[in-house]
Design a protein around this motif. Structure first.
Motif, PDB file in Angstrom:
ATOM      1  N   ASP A   5       2.326   1.749  -3.468  1.00 34.41           N
ATOM      2  CA  ASP A   5       1.302   2.248  -4.389  1.00 34.41           C
ATOM      3  C   ASP A   5       1.090   3.745  -4.209  1.00 34.41           C
ATOM      4  OD1 ASP A   5       0.930  -0.226  -5.520  1.00 34.41           O
ATOM      5  OD2 ASP A   5      -0.825  -0.744  -4.285  1.00 34.41           O
ATOM      6  N   GLN A   6       1.057   4.203  -2.954  1.00 29.71           N
ATOM      7  CA  GLN A   6       0.896   5.629  -2.676  1.00 29.71           C
ATOM      8  C   GLN A   6       2.086   6.433  -3.221  1.00 29.71           C
ATOM      9  OE1 GLN A   6      -1.598   7.507  -0.976  1.00 29.71           O
ATOM     10  NE2 GLN A   6      -2.808   5.650  -1.372  1.00 29.71           N
ATOM     11  N   CYS A   7       3.280   5.879  -3.017  1.00 28.92           N
ATOM     12  CA  CYS A   7       4.473   6.573  -3.520  1.00 28.92           C
ATOM     13  C   CYS A   7       4.473   6.640  -5.046  1.00 28.92           C
ATOM     14  CB  CYS A   7       5.733   5.861  -3.035  1.00 28.92           C
ATOM     15  SG  CYS A   7       6.050   6.048  -1.266  1.00 28.92           S
ATOM     16  N   HIS A   8       4.102   5.534  -5.680  1.00 31.70           N
ATOM     17  CA  HIS A   8       4.089   5.493  -7.139  1.00 31.70           C
ATOM     18  C   HIS A   8       3.093   6.502  -7.700  1.00 31.70           C
ATOM     19  CE1 HIS A   8       4.446   4.059 -11.175  1.00 31.70           C
ATOM     20  NE2 HIS A   8       3.199   3.621 -11.219  1.00 31.70           N
ATOM     21  N   GLU A   9       1.974   6.678  -7.015  1.00 30.48           N
ATOM     22  CA  GLU A   9       0.944   7.603  -7.493  1.00 30.48           C
ATOM     23  C   GLU A   9       1.336   9.055  -7.271  1.00 30.48           C
ATOM     24  OE1 GLU A   9      -3.801   8.686  -6.765  1.00 30.48           O
ATOM     25  OE2 GLU A   9      -2.899   6.924  -5.790  1.00 30.48           O
ATOM     26  N   HIS A  10       1.874   9.362  -6.092  1.00 29.53           N
ATOM     27  CA  HIS A  10       2.107  10.763  -5.727  1.00 29.53           C
ATOM     28  C   HIS A  10       3.557  11.220  -5.902  1.00 29.53           C
ATOM     29  CE1 HIS A  10      -1.950  11.128  -4.162  1.00 29.53           C
ATOM     30  NE2 HIS A  10      -1.778  10.013  -3.472  1.00 29.53           N
ATOM     31  N   TYR A  11       4.500  10.280  -5.882  1.00 28.33           N
ATOM     32  CA  TYR A  11       5.919  10.639  -5.996  1.00 28.33           C
ATOM     33  C   TYR A  11       6.608   9.694  -6.992  1.00 28.33           C
ATOM     34  CZ  TYR A  11       4.522  12.721  -1.560  1.00 28.33           C
ATOM     35  OH  TYR A  11       3.857  13.413  -0.586  1.00 28.33           O
ATOM     36  N   PRO A  12       6.220   9.757  -8.244  1.00 27.49           N
ATOM     37  CA  PRO A  12       6.739   8.794  -9.230  1.00 27.49           C
ATOM     38  C   PRO A  12       8.238   8.906  -9.477  1.00 27.49           C
ATOM     39  CG  PRO A  12       5.489  10.549 -10.316  1.00 27.49           C
ATOM     40  CD  PRO A  12       5.247  10.701  -8.844  1.00 27.49           C
ATOM     41  N   SER A  14       0.833  -1.214   0.000  1.00 25.89           N
ATOM     42  CA  SER A  14       0.000   0.000   0.000  1.00 25.89           C
ATOM     43  C   SER A  14       0.859   1.252   0.000  1.00 25.89           C
ATOM     44  CB  SER A  14      -0.925   0.007   1.218  1.00 25.89           C
ATOM     45  OG  SER A  14      -1.798  -1.102   1.198  1.00 25.89           O
ATOM     46  N   SER A  52       4.977  -2.726  -8.308  1.00 26.75           N
ATOM     47  CA  SER A  52       4.672  -1.355  -7.884  1.00 26.75           C
ATOM     48  C   SER A  52       5.810  -0.393  -8.230  1.00 26.75           C
ATOM     49  CB  SER A  52       4.398  -1.313  -6.374  1.00 26.75           C
ATOM     50  OG  SER A  52       3.275  -2.098  -6.043  1.00 26.75           O
ATOM     51  N   GLN A  53       6.640  -0.780  -9.173  1.00 19.48           N
ATOM     52  CA  GLN A  53       7.703   0.084  -9.684  1.00 19.48           C
ATOM     53  C   GLN A  53       8.863   0.285  -8.715  1.00 19.48           C
ATOM     54  OE1 GLN A  53       7.370   1.274 -12.941  1.00 19.48           O
ATOM     55  NE2 GLN A  53       5.559  -0.018 -12.953  1.00 19.48           N
TER      56      GLN A  53
END
Length: 303
Positions: free
Chosen positions: A68-75, A65, A97-98
């Motif tokens: 996922d948050q990091c990938h969305e907001h801090y790519p 989780s 999740s990158q």
């Protein structure tokens, strides 16, 4: 230095990570620690972080989780995950999740340094690419073009009293090679039509702006082989500096005349300088192109 955040619910693990790496030798600096994903997101919201090292099995917010948050907001973040053999599914989820890489417990100093070094080099490359892109955009900007014209104006109007300073400025503007090649000046202007009753909107003075735009667009077709500038002391004239080796001068001037005639229905007058080499000779060559233009204009207007 790139900034690192360590995320793990066990303080001894966080301390161990700090002690197992020679951070400064690979341009890294640990700037903070977080005990879970929620705390880590608070860090990221308030601090500039380049790399996150995170455990996958944590309370309150599990590693998946959090990733996922990091990938969305801090790519842009580089994510390195830590997991045990018994939680290897977490590692696979992390890659989905990158996450940049993962480490299996127990972590050795060599493994940690190898991965951190690789990520640091990737950040160096990205920063270099970003700087090159920013530099390219700046060089294409109007401000850059104005700086270049100002520099050329300084060269053609004054003797070089501070040669080293001018060469440094030329290097910044990517013009240092122009100090070493054979060049010619070409001065271009619209010819007055003697004895013609022209509408006021079709006089050379009224056509000055479209004339300048056409001349500048023509120069863009010969990028790196010619320079173009305008001298406020001679409104209505545009000046080119042409590489004698790179450009066929006759073909250039013929094509330029045809282009101006086709768009404006006015025949331009051109003045061509002698061949010179080096910034110190530009002033004399510029003056000779102005004189050649004046003589050509006078000849055209003679009965």
């Amino acid at each position: 230095m790139y900034r690192v955040l360590i995320v793990d619910d066990e303080p001894e693990i966080r301390l161990g990570l700090r002690l197992k790496a020679d951070w400064e030798s690979i341009q890294l600096m640990v700037v903070g620690e977080a005990g879970n994903g929620i705390e880590a997101l608070e860090w990221l919201a308030n601090e500039a972080i380049d790399i996150v090292i995170t455990d996958m099995n944590m309370p309150l917010m599990d590693g998946v989780s959090f990733l996922d948050q990091c990938h969305e907001h801090y790519p842009y973040l580089k994510m390195i995950v830590i997991t045990g053999y018994e939680d290897f599914d977490y590692a696979r989820a992390a890659i989905r999740s990158q996450a940049r890489d993962y480490l299996l417990k127990p972590i050795s100093s060599e493994e940690l340094m190898a991965i951190l070094g690789k990520v640091s080099r990737e950040l160096d490359q990205e920063r270099n690419n970003h700087n090159q892109l920013a530099t390219t955009k700046w060089r294409l900007s109007q401000y850059y073009k104005e700086m270049k014209e100002h520099f050329i104006g300084h060269i053609v109007k004054e003797e070089l009293e501070y040669a080293s300073a001018n060469l440094e400025r030329a290097k910044l503007l990517q013009m240092e090679e122009w100090n070493e090649i054979d060049i010619r000046f070409v001065t271009v202007g619209l010819r007055e039509r003697s004895g013609c009753n022209l509408p006021t909107e079709r006089t050379p003075g009224k056509l000055r702006l479209p004339f300048e735009m056409i001349c500048r667009e023509f120069a863009e077709k010969n990028t790196n082989r010619c320079q173009v500038f305008r001298d406020a002391n001679y409104p209505g004239l545009i000046h080119y500096i042409l590489s004698e080796k790179e450009i066929n001068i006759t073909a250039f001037t013929t094509d330029l005349q045809d282009c101006i005639v086709n768009y404006l229905d006015f025949e331009p007058v051109l003045g061509l300088s002698q061949v010179v080499t080096g910034f110190k000779e530009w002033k004399e060559a510029y003056i000779s192109s102005l004189l050649a233009w004046n003589l050509s204009e006078s000849d055209k207007l003679s009965p």
